[in-house]
Design a protein around this motif. Structure first.
Motif, short mmCIF file in Angstrom:
data_model
loop_
_atom_site.label_atom_id
_atom_site.label_comp_id
_atom_site.label_asym_id
_atom_site.label_seq_id
_atom_site.Cartn_x
_atom_site.Cartn_y
_atom_site.Cartn_z
N TYR A 78 0.83 -1.21 0.00
CA TYR A 78 0.00 0.00 0.00
C TYR A 78 0.87 1.26 0.00
O TYR A 78 0.67 2.18 -0.81
N LEU A 79 1.85 1.31 0.91
CA LEU A 79 2.70 2.49 1.00
C LEU A 79 3.50 2.69 -0.28
O LEU A 79 3.69 3.82 -0.74
N ARG A 80 3.96 1.61 -0.87
CA ARG A 80 4.72 1.70 -2.12
C ARG A 80 3.84 2.32 -3.22
O ARG A 80 4.29 3.19 -3.98
N ASN A 81 2.59 1.88 -3.30
CA ASN A 81 1.67 2.43 -4.30
C ASN A 81 1.39 3.90 -4.07
O ASN A 81 1.27 4.69 -5.03
N VAL A 82 1.28 4.29 -2.81
CA VAL A 82 1.02 5.70 -2.48
C VAL A 82 2.23 6.57 -2.81
O VAL A 82 2.10 7.68 -3.33
N MET A 83 3.43 6.06 -2.52
CA MET A 83 4.65 6.85 -2.67
C MET A 83 5.14 6.91 -4.11
O MET A 83 5.78 7.89 -4.52
N ALA A 84 4.87 5.87 -4.91
CA ALA A 84 5.44 5.78 -6.26
C ALA A 84 5.19 7.02 -7.13
O ALA A 84 6.12 7.48 -7.82
N PRO A 85 3.97 7.60 -7.13
CA PRO A 85 3.75 8.78 -7.99
C PRO A 85 4.64 9.97 -7.65
O PRO A 85 4.89 10.82 -8.51
N SER A 86 5.14 10.04 -6.42
CA SER A 86 6.01 11.14 -6.03
C SER A 86 7.36 11.08 -6.74
O SER A 86 8.10 12.08 -6.77
N TYR A 87 7.69 9.92 -7.30
CA TYR A 87 8.98 9.74 -7.97
C TYR A 87 8.80 9.51 -9.47
O TYR A 87 9.69 8.98 -10.13
N SER A 88 7.66 9.91 -10.00
CA SER A 88 7.41 9.76 -11.44
C SER A 88 8.27 10.74 -12.23
O SER A 88 8.78 11.72 -11.69
N CYS A 89 8.42 10.48 -13.53
CA CYS A 89 9.20 11.37 -14.40
C CYS A 89 8.66 12.80 -14.32
O CYS A 89 9.42 13.77 -14.23
N ARG A 90 7.35 12.91 -14.36
CA ARG A 90 6.73 14.24 -14.36
C ARG A 90 7.07 15.01 -13.08
O ARG A 90 7.44 16.19 -13.14
N GLN A 91 6.96 14.34 -11.93
CA GLN A 91 7.24 15.02 -10.67
C GLN A 91 8.72 15.38 -10.55
O GLN A 91 9.06 16.46 -10.08
N LEU A 92 9.59 14.48 -10.99
CA LEU A 92 11.02 14.76 -10.91
C LEU A 92 11.41 15.93 -11.79
O LEU A 92 12.25 16.76 -11.42
N LYS A 93 10.80 16.02 -12.97
CA LYS A 93 11.09 17.15 -13.85
C LYS A 93 10.70 18.46 -13.20
O LYS A 93 11.37 19.49 -13.40
N GLU A 94 9.63 18.45 -12.44
CA GLU A 94 9.18 19.67 -11.78
C GLU A 94 10.05 20.03 -10.58
O GLU A 94 9.99 21.14 -10.07
N MET A 95 10.85 19.07 -10.11
CA MET A 95 11.77 19.34 -9.00
C MET A 95 13.11 19.90 -9.48
O MET A 95 13.92 20.36 -8.67
N ILE A 96 13.35 19.87 -10.80
CA ILE A 96 14.64 20.28 -11.35
C ILE A 96 15.06 21.69 -10.91
O ILE A 96 16.21 21.91 -10.52
N PRO A 97 14.17 22.70 -10.96
CA PRO A 97 14.60 24.05 -10.54
C PRO A 97 15.13 24.09 -9.11
O PRO A 97 16.10 24.82 -8.83
N MET A 98 14.51 23.32 -8.21
CA MET A 98 14.98 23.30 -6.83
C MET A 98 16.37 22.67 -6.74
O MET A 98 17.24 23.14 -5.99
N MET A 227 2.29 13.82 -0.84
CA MET A 227 1.66 12.86 0.07
C MET A 227 0.41 13.44 0.71
O MET A 227 -0.61 12.76 0.85
N ILE A 228 0.47 14.71 1.11
CA ILE A 228 -0.71 15.34 1.72
C ILE A 228 -1.85 15.43 0.71
O ILE A 228 -3.01 15.18 1.04
N LYS A 229 -1.52 15.77 -0.54
CA LYS A 229 -2.54 15.82 -1.58
C LYS A 229 -3.18 14.45 -1.80
O LYS A 229 -4.40 14.34 -1.97
N ALA A 230 -2.35 13.41 -1.77
CA ALA A 230 -2.87 12.05 -1.94
C ALA A 230 -3.78 11.67 -0.78
O ALA A 230 -4.83 11.04 -0.96
N GLN A 231 -3.42 12.11 0.42
CA GLN A 231 -4.24 11.83 1.60
C GLN A 231 -5.59 12.52 1.49
O GLN A 231 -6.65 11.92 1.71
N LEU A 232 -5.56 13.80 1.15
CA LEU A 232 -6.81 14.57 1.08
C LEU A 232 -7.71 14.07 -0.05
O LEU A 232 -8.93 13.99 0.11
N LYS A 233 -7.11 13.70 -1.17
CA LYS A 233 -7.89 13.20 -2.29
C LYS A 233 -8.60 11.90 -1.93
O LYS A 233 -9.77 11.68 -2.25
N ALA A 234 -7.88 10.99 -1.24
CA ALA A 234 -8.47 9.71 -0.84
C ALA A 234 -9.61 9.93 0.14
O ALA A 234 -10.65 9.27 0.07
#
Length: 465
Positions: A78-98, A227-234
């Motif tokens: 369960y935790l792996r499924n919840v956490m996996a989207p945080s490390y997607s290509c799209r999310q990582l690309k958006e972290m590049i400026p930081m 993670m907080i967004k995933a929690q609130l959405k669920a």
């Protein structure tokens, strides 16, 4: 006695030479099967994964048990499924400026060291960069830890990893595993957890602040916000009847579709910060050492950067074109893996290649022994990036290279870790030459702690290009 004499980070290589690829040891009263045979490892990690789904954990408190690395069975899934989207290509690309902001600070700080024209120990430089990256990508926080060394977060992070395998509290839990529950109930777990308690307080406060202020779509992406967004959405998608039936605090079955709890978010924040901080710092430190004592590969990386990137900033897409840099980083991680050993616990007795493995036995994959086996890696003590050329990789024996683990439980943050390493390496080498000095050890003397570190530090000299 051999463990004390050889050191934790050398003894398993020695034992492989003496006892072979499969043997048993006792850690205190706990029996452990140690393996460095790739076929056996593949069975444990993949083919018989359901028999070895869980990692072995020692003295842990309730929050620690919720960490992805420690979670078991359906709860882990369960935790792996919840956490996996945080490390997607799209999310990582958006972290590049930081990450770029942190890399710019790294270049600025390295420039000051270069201008001093002195030999420097680089661990502090890279721990500052990694601290900044972990705070930014994990929490959206700006630390600038080299300029603020007395920041409580910075000081606690440095102290938390000073535990040796010979620390009395560690020895107690290894010799008498039954004391784990007593330690937790008595409150002594705070002593054993050390400065991790501070991180929990830090993360808990952040969680509360983010929930109060709200998570907006235009905010910078970081693991905590996701993670907080995933929690609130669920929670929004659940009706009151379902909420009553599946209490969020108690349900651990991945099929219920319940939202991640505050304690689970807290646990993932802590492990993200602590695990990422130490491993990335060490990887950059050892890579820099190898560049200093191998000037020709270093020059070849520089030429590749200038040919492929020119003056462009490294990003998620263009760093994949730096094939020789990739080869050098892979070889660095072979020689100095992020984890020298990986544990799995047998939850159902089985036999693999004629080896009977009883229920509840811990199996330790000796990564360091595997990475230095001359059968798979000729002249393993030498830095040879060509081992990881496209042609050579096709000939590699599967499961002989495990810097990030293997199978379904391999490191979830592998893409983020490699991205952070590559951006730092590009910006450092394109701006500076890394030179060996009279203080540069070759080979390095490794410490006896659980983590892989140079006992006397890694010393180099930086020179502006």
């Amino acid at each position: 006695m051999e463990l004390k004499k050889k050191g934790y980070n050398s003894v398993f290589k020695y034992w492989r030479e003496v006892y072979g690829d499969v043997y048993g040891i006792f850690f205190g009263v706990k029996p452990i099967l140690v393996i460095s045979d790739p076929e056996l490892i593949q069975e444990v990690f993949v083919k018989k994964f359901q028999n070895f789904i869980n990692r072995t954990t020692y003295a842990r408190d309730e929050i620690s048990k919720l960490e992805l690395a420690s979670a078991k069975d359906d709860h882990w899934k369960y935790l792996r499924n919840v956490m996996a989207p945080s490390y997607s290509c799209r999310q990582l690309k958006e972290m590049i400026p930081m990450i770029h902001t942190c890399a710019n600070t790294l270049v600025e700080n390295t420039g000051k060291l270069a201008d001093s024209e002195k030999a420097v120990s680089v661990n502090g430089l890279f721990s500052a960069y990694t601290m900044d990256v972990m705070a930014a990508t994990g929490f959206g926080s700006k630390v600038d830890s080299l300029k603020n060394p007395n920041d409580p977060l910075v000081k606690r992070a440095k102290d938390i990893f000073k535990t040796s395998i010979f620390n009395p509290s560690v020895i107690l839990t290894l010799l008498l595993p039954s004391t784990a529950t007593l330690i937790e109930k008595s409150g002594l777990s705070t002593f054993i957890l050390g400065n991790q308690i501070y991180f929990r307080q830090f993360c808990k406060k952040l969680i509360e602040e983010r929930k109060e202020s709200g998570i907006k779509d235009d905010m910078p992406k970081n693991v905590l916000n996701l993670m907080i967004k995933a929690q609130l959405k669920a929670q929004e998608n659940r009706c009151p009847e379902e909420e009553k039936e599946h209490h969020l605090e108690n349900v651990t079955n991945s099929r219920t579709g319940r939202g991640i709890t505050d304690d689970e978010i807290l646990a993932q924040c802590v492990i993200f910060f602590l695990a990422g901080y130490e491993t990335t710092t060490s990887s950059l430190t050892f890579f820099t050492h190898l560049m200093a004592i191998n000037p020709e590969p270093q020059q070849k990386i520089y030429e590749e950067i200038m040919d492929v990137l020119g003056e462009d900033l490294p990003d998620y897409d263009n760093v994949t074109k730096l094939t020789y840099l990739d080869m050098c980083l892979d070889e660095s991680l072979r020689m100095y893996p992020l984890g020298t050993g990986l544990d799995r616990q047998c939850n159902k007795a089985c036999t693999i290649k004629g080896v009977g493995i009883p229920e509840n036995l811990t199996v330790r994959i000796a990564v360091d022994a595997l990475h230095y086996n001359p059968k798979y890696w000729p002249e393993p003590e030498k830095f040879i990036p060509e081992r990881f050329s496209k042609e050579s990789k096709l000939k590699q024996v599967p499961f002989t290279y495990l810097p990030f683990g293997g199978g379904p439980r391999m490191c979830l943050g592998i893409r983020l870790a490699k991205l952070v390493l590559k951006i730092a390496a590009v910006q450092m080498i394109r701006n500076f030459k890394i030179l060996a000095t009279e203080k540069t050890e070759n080979p390095l003397v490794l410490d006896d702690t659980f983590k892989l570190t140079a006992k006397n530090g890694v010393w180099v000299k930086f020179q502006r290009r």
